[in-house]
Design a protein around this motif. Sequence first.
Motif, PDB file in Angstrom:
ATOM      1  N   ARG A 196       0.807  -1.212   0.064  1.00 30.67           N
ATOM      2  CA  ARG A 196      -0.036  -0.221   0.277  1.00 30.67           C
ATOM      3  C   ARG A 196       0.774   1.372  -0.024  1.00 30.67           C
ATOM      4  O   ARG A 196       0.505   2.174  -0.717  1.00 30.67           O
ATOM      5  N   GLN A 197       1.847   1.274   0.681  1.00 24.31           N
ATOM      6  CA  GLN A 197       2.965   2.399   0.852  1.00 24.31           C
ATOM      7  C   GLN A 197       3.515   2.730  -0.485  1.00 24.31           C
ATOM      8  O   GLN A 197       3.692   3.741  -1.055  1.00 24.31           O
ATOM      9  N   ALA A 198       3.911   1.483  -1.314  1.00 19.76           N
ATOM     10  CA  ALA A 198       4.380   1.670  -2.440  1.00 19.76           C
ATOM     11  C   ALA A 198       3.542   2.142  -3.484  1.00 19.76           C
ATOM     12  O   ALA A 198       3.714   3.222  -4.454  1.00 19.76           O
ATOM     13  N   LEU A 199       2.075   1.930  -3.626  1.00 17.57           N
ATOM     14  CA  LEU A 199       1.132   2.412  -4.355  1.00 17.57           C
ATOM     15  C   LEU A 199       1.009   3.981  -4.082  1.00 17.57           C
ATOM     16  O   LEU A 199       0.791   4.627  -4.951  1.00 17.57           O
ATOM     17  N   SER A 200       1.052   4.099  -2.943  1.00 20.81           N
ATOM     18  CA  SER A 200       0.684   5.700  -2.313  1.00 20.81           C
ATOM     19  C   SER A 200       1.822   6.581  -2.808  1.00 20.81           C
ATOM     20  O   SER A 200       1.400   7.539  -3.391  1.00 20.81           O
ATOM     21  N   LEU A 201       2.865   5.987  -2.864  1.00 15.67           N
ATOM     22  CA  LEU A 201       4.301   6.734  -3.343  1.00 15.67           C
ATOM     23  C   LEU A 201       3.958   6.776  -4.667  1.00 15.67           C
ATOM     24  O   LEU A 201       4.450   8.124  -5.240  1.00 15.67           O
ATOM     25  N   LEU A 202       3.630   5.925  -5.692  1.00 12.86           N
ATOM     26  CA  LEU A 202       3.537   6.317  -7.091  1.00 12.86           C
ATOM     27  C   LEU A 202       2.505   7.261  -7.437  1.00 12.86           C
ATOM     28  O   LEU A 202       2.914   7.983  -8.258  1.00 12.86           O
ATOM     29  N   TYR A 203       1.308   7.156  -6.529  1.00 12.04           N
ATOM     30  CA  TYR A 203       0.342   8.264  -6.923  1.00 12.04           C
ATOM     31  C   TYR A 203       0.621   9.603  -6.542  1.00 12.04           C
ATOM     32  O   TYR A 203       0.424  10.393  -7.286  1.00 12.04           O
ATOM     33  N   ARG A 204       1.231   9.710  -5.252  1.00  7.45           N
ATOM     34  CA  ARG A 204       1.765  10.871  -4.827  1.00  7.45           C
ATOM     35  C   ARG A 204       2.623  11.556  -6.016  1.00  7.45           C
ATOM     36  O   ARG A 204       2.872  12.837  -6.269  1.00  7.45           O
ATOM     37  N   GLY A 205       3.749  10.632  -6.103  1.00  9.90           N
ATOM     38  CA  GLY A 205       4.842  11.181  -7.166  1.00  9.90           C
ATOM     39  C   GLY A 205       4.074  11.402  -8.506  1.00  9.90           C
ATOM     40  O   GLY A 205       4.583  12.725  -9.043  1.00  9.90           O
TER      41      GLY A 205
END
Length: 272
Positions: free
Chosen positions: A170-179
């Motif tokens: 979940r943290q990985a997907l959140s980082l991708l969307y934020r970036g």
Amino acid sequence: MAFADTRPRLLAWALAVLFAAGAPAAWTPASAAPASPAQAVTREQVNAAAERVRADPNMPGTKTEKKLRFKDRDEEEDEPEKKTDSLDWLRDFVRSIADGARWLVWALGALALAWLAVRIHRWVKVRAVGARPGKEALPSHVGSLDIRPETLPDDIGQAAAALWQRGQQRQALSLLYRGALSRLVHLHGVPVRAASTEGECVALSATRLAPAPQAFFVRLVDAWQLAAYGGRLPATAQVLAVCAEFDAHLSVAAATGAAAGSPAGTPGEVPA
């Protein structure tokens, strides 16, 4: 109601009694001798006789009588006026309250219109600023996600892939969307707002991105929504592919190429 005073009648009666008592002596036939001075009635005798008459319990005193009579029209009209006058203060008080309530309603209506005008002005201003992206209009957050460049790693794709492989999906997907949102706002000039949803961000990016970067962003958003709202994780191969292509579509070089009208690049390749 009328009062009758019988005092004159009492006095007349007393004089009549005295006259009857002294008449035989005072009034005689013409042939008789004149009365002597001793037989004449004096004022003192008259007063004494009147006092005796007043003291007699059988004589009536002051008599009070009650009589019925029609009331004058003027008197009838005076009474309602008095009653009306007694309620003047209540009528004035109610009128004052009504006037105050009317002014209060007008004041509240004016405030509501002023508030509505301010809100419309701000909304129009925000829309106008959103249509003309600039440094002063750039949001620092989209929802609860911090999209400031200084809060993100330099290589967002590689950092997200490391999180995914460590089990922090979940943290990985959140980082991708934020970036991705940060790159859209700060590099591509997409007018994303702080309250923009995923669907709005996709629609706004379509006006600034080339077809290939736009298709990549749609894939990234689908993977994020599947985990955030669907409760399911996308396939590992799909996520790692998005991580590897991140800079190819959303880097500074991709933004420069899109602005110059050149292709933004193909998946897996970084434009020179």
